[in-house]
Motif scaffolding. Sequence first.
Motif, mmCIF file in Angstrom:
data_model
loop_
_atom_site.group_PDB
_atom_site.id
_atom_site.type_symbol
_atom_site.label_atom_id
_atom_site.label_comp_id
_atom_site.label_asym_id
_atom_site.label_seq_id
_atom_site.Cartn_x
_atom_site.Cartn_y
_atom_site.Cartn_z
ATOM 1 N N HIS A 163 -9.811 25.507 -8.268
ATOM 2 C CA HIS A 163 -9.156 25.984 -7.051
ATOM 3 C C HIS A 163 -9.673 27.370 -6.680
ATOM 4 O O HIS A 163 -9.632 27.763 -5.516
ATOM 5 C CB HIS A 163 -7.639 26.019 -7.247
ATOM 6 N N ASP A 164 -10.157 28.110 -7.683
ATOM 7 C CA ASP A 164 -10.702 29.443 -7.430
ATOM 8 C C ASP A 164 -12.005 29.313 -6.641
ATOM 9 O O ASP A 164 -12.938 28.630 -7.074
ATOM 10 C CB ASP A 164 -10.971 30.171 -8.754
ATOM 11 N N GLU A 165 -12.075 29.962 -5.529
ATOM 12 C CA GLU A 165 -13.216 29.813 -4.613
ATOM 13 C C GLU A 165 -14.522 30.212 -5.278
ATOM 14 O O GLU A 165 -14.636 31.252 -5.921
ATOM 15 C CB GLU A 165 -12.990 30.671 -3.360
ATOM 16 N N GLY A 166 -15.508 29.353 -5.135
ATOM 17 C CA GLY A 166 -16.847 29.659 -5.633
ATOM 18 C C GLY A 166 -17.090 29.324 -7.087
ATOM 19 O O GLY A 166 -18.229 29.345 -7.549
ATOM 20 N N LYS A 167 -16.035 29.005 -7.831
ATOM 21 C CA LYS A 167 -16.209 28.716 -9.251
ATOM 22 C C LYS A 167 -16.478 27.228 -9.466
ATOM 23 O O LYS A 167 -15.921 26.382 -8.782
ATOM 24 C CB LYS A 167 -14.973 29.136 -10.052
ATOM 25 N N LYS A 168 -17.331 26.943 -10.446
ATOM 26 C CA LYS A 168 -17.636 25.557 -10.790
ATOM 27 C C LYS A 168 -16.885 25.167 -12.060
ATOM 28 O O LYS A 168 -16.328 26.007 -12.763
ATOM 29 C CB LYS A 168 -19.141 25.387 -10.990
ATOM 30 N N MET A 169 -16.924 23.856 -12.343
ATOM 31 C CA MET A 169 -16.292 23.375 -13.558
ATOM 32 C C MET A 169 -17.111 23.828 -14.766
ATOM 33 O O MET A 169 -18.242 24.299 -14.648
ATOM 34 C CB MET A 169 -16.171 21.859 -13.520
ATOM 35 N N ALA A 224 -2.491 18.340 -7.058
ATOM 36 C CA ALA A 224 -1.628 19.096 -7.969
ATOM 37 C C ALA A 224 -2.475 20.166 -8.627
ATOM 38 O O ALA A 224 -3.691 20.012 -8.778
ATOM 39 C CB ALA A 224 -1.000 18.187 -9.027
ATOM 40 N N ARG A 225 -1.853 21.256 -9.012
ATOM 41 C CA ARG A 225 -2.589 22.367 -9.628
ATOM 42 C C ARG A 225 -2.151 22.571 -11.072
ATOM 43 O O ARG A 225 -0.993 22.362 -11.433
ATOM 44 C CB ARG A 225 -2.360 23.662 -8.849
ATOM 45 N N LEU A 245 0.839 -1.202 0.000
ATOM 46 C CA LEU A 245 0.000 0.000 0.000
ATOM 47 C C LEU A 245 0.872 1.250 0.000
ATOM 48 O O LEU A 245 1.728 1.437 0.870
ATOM 49 C CB LEU A 245 -0.920 -0.013 1.217
ATOM 50 N N ILE A 246 0.605 2.110 -1.003
ATOM 51 C CA ILE A 246 1.425 3.310 -1.190
ATOM 52 C C ILE A 246 0.509 4.520 -1.285
ATOM 53 O O ILE A 246 -0.442 4.522 -2.085
ATOM 54 C CB ILE A 246 2.281 3.201 -2.462
ATOM 55 N N PRO A 247 0.742 5.556 -0.491
ATOM 56 C CA PRO A 247 -0.070 6.769 -0.619
ATOM 57 C C PRO A 247 0.034 7.347 -2.029
ATOM 58 O O PRO A 247 1.049 7.178 -2.708
ATOM 59 C CB PRO A 247 0.545 7.731 0.413
ATOM 60 N N PRO A 248 -1.003 8.023 -2.480
ATOM 61 C CA PRO A 248 -0.982 8.553 -3.844
ATOM 62 C C PRO A 248 0.036 9.675 -4.017
ATOM 63 O O PRO A 248 0.322 10.420 -3.075
ATOM 64 C CB PRO A 248 -2.409 9.066 -4.051
ATOM 65 N N LYS A 249 0.544 9.758 -5.213
ATOM 66 C CA LYS A 249 1.408 10.861 -5.620
ATOM 67 C C LYS A 249 0.932 11.308 -6.992
ATOM 68 O O LYS A 249 0.885 10.504 -7.926
ATOM 69 C CB LYS A 249 2.862 10.398 -5.685
ATOM 70 N N VAL A 250 0.542 12.563 -7.102
ATOM 71 C CA VAL A 250 -0.032 13.050 -8.358
ATOM 72 C C VAL A 250 0.774 14.241 -8.856
ATOM 73 O O VAL A 250 1.291 15.032 -8.070
ATOM 74 C CB VAL A 250 -1.522 13.439 -8.177
ATOM 75 N N SER A 251 0.885 14.354 -10.163
ATOM 76 C CA SER A 251 1.579 15.490 -10.779
ATOM 77 C C SER A 251 0.873 15.858 -12.062
ATOM 78 O O SER A 251 0.279 15.009 -12.742
ATOM 79 C CB SER A 251 3.046 15.158 -11.059
ATOM 80 N N ALA A 252 0.912 17.145 -12.392
ATOM 81 C CA ALA A 252 0.295 17.641 -13.628
ATOM 82 C C ALA A 252 1.219 17.373 -14.806
ATOM 83 O O ALA A 252 2.435 17.566 -14.702
ATOM 84 C CB ALA A 252 -0.001 19.126 -13.514
ATOM 85 N N VAL A 253 0.643 16.921 -15.906
ATOM 86 C CA VAL A 253 1.441 16.745 -17.120
ATOM 87 C C VAL A 253 1.992 18.101 -17.562
ATOM 88 O O VAL A 253 3.159 18.223 -17.941
ATOM 89 C CB VAL A 253 0.588 16.102 -18.227
#
Length: 424
Positions: free
Chosen positions: A146-152, A190-191, A107-115
Motif C-alpha cells: 500500500h506504501d506508494e512506490g514500494k515493491k513486494m 483489506a489492509r 453471483l456474489i461480489p467479493p468480501k475480503v478480510s485480513a486474518v
Amino acid sequence: MDEENARVPVLLSKEQELFGKIGANVSLPCEVDDIGSYVRLWRRELPDGNAAGLFIGTVKNVRDSRFGLLSNGALTIEDLTPEDAGQYICSLSTRSPVKLVHNLVVLIPPKVSAVKSMIVVPKGEPVTLQCKATGAPQPDIIWKRHDEGKKMFDGQKIIAGESITISSVSREHSGSYECVATNSEGTDKARVSLEVQYKPEIEVERTSINSMEGYDAELTCTVHAEPKAAVTWTKDNEPVAIDADRIKVMKNGSKHVLSIKFVKSSDFGNYSCLAMNSIGETKTDIEVTGRPTMGMLKTSPFIDGVRVQYQIESHDSVDEVKIKYKPVKGTKWEERVAKADESDDAKVIHSGAIILENLNLGEMYEIRIQAKNKFGWSRESDAQKFVAENATAPPGGAQGVTAGTSTVVNSVSTLLLAYFLVCC
C-alpha cells in the motif's frame, strides 16, 4: 398398462450450471418428451446433505412464494438470495432413475478480510500475512504494497495467493500491505500493517569531519528503529554540553544533527551518536578534527606507470601527502611523498597527482594515502586495488602530470599500464 411395458419418458433438458445475480430471477429447465402418467418432482440438496422437496407434479411443497413452476415444468426462483445457491434436482417417478441436476450459482461480489490486520514481529523472524475472501465465483487474491512506490519482498509489484510468507523480516518489510480480492462481480480490499521491531540502525554521512577554529561543523546521523529510538550525543564519552547560541541539536524525521557554530579547538574530538530503544542500543562515532580528511582516490593508466589522483579536505594548508602501495600478495610497502598544492587559507579541497613507476605487469596492487597539516596526519584512506596489464603505448611523446604544484615528465614507452579498480 404397467410400467414394465410403458414407454419411459426422455428428459430433453440437459444439466446446466446457471448463474444469477442477487435479486434476479432464474429458470431451471426440465422439459420431458411425453411424460405420460409419470410425475415430475423437484427438490434441492441442502448444505447438510439432506434434500428438501419443492414440487410433486404441480403440487407445491414449499412455503416460499418465490418458487414457482412453469407449464413446461421449469422451476422458477424470483429475487435470488445467496442462500438459493446449490444443486436442484428434477426427477421422474419411474422405477429406473431418470433425473437431471442443475447447479445454481448466485453471483456474489467479493468480501475480503485480513486474518490479522496488525502484525508485530522481531527482525529476522518469519511472518505470514493472510486474507480470507468470500464471493461467487470464488475470488482471486493478489497482494501489493500500500506504501506508494514500494515493491513486494521478491521485487515484484504483486504476488498472487491467499497468503504470503517472508522467511526473515527486515526493517524494509515494515509498512502497509493490501490484499485485493476480485471476481466477475467486483473487487474488495483489506489492509495488513506489518511492524518489524529492531534495535536502532545508524547511518552517518561522514565518520570524520575536517574543520578549523572559527568555522562551522555539522555532525549528522540517520537513525532507523522500531520502537522509535531516543538519540543523544556525547563527546569523548561525556554528554555534549548544549549551548543555545553555538551548539544545537536538531531533528528532521530520522535525521539527527549536532550543529557547532564557530568551532573552537576544544570542540575537536570524538563524538558519538547514541540511539536506544527497548530492543537495544547502537553507537556510531564521528570525529571532528583539524587534521585532513581523505576524499577521492583514483588511479588511471599512464606511460611507464600508474597515475594516482587524490583529493584532500583540509581547512588549513596541507604540508605533505604520503602514498603507500604494495602488491596484494606482498608484505613490504613502498612509500612516495608528494608535495601538496600551495593554496590560500580559504581553499578546503586540495588535489594533486603522482606517478607510480616500476610496477610488475599483471600484478594486483593496493594503495593507501595520508595527508598532513599543522594539526597532524590524517587517517589512512581505505585501500583501493588495481592491476597493471600490458597495453600499447599511445603516440605523442612525453606527457606531464601535476603533483601539487610540481610536474612529473615521463619518456615515451612501448608499454602502457592499463588498470581496473577493485573495491576493498
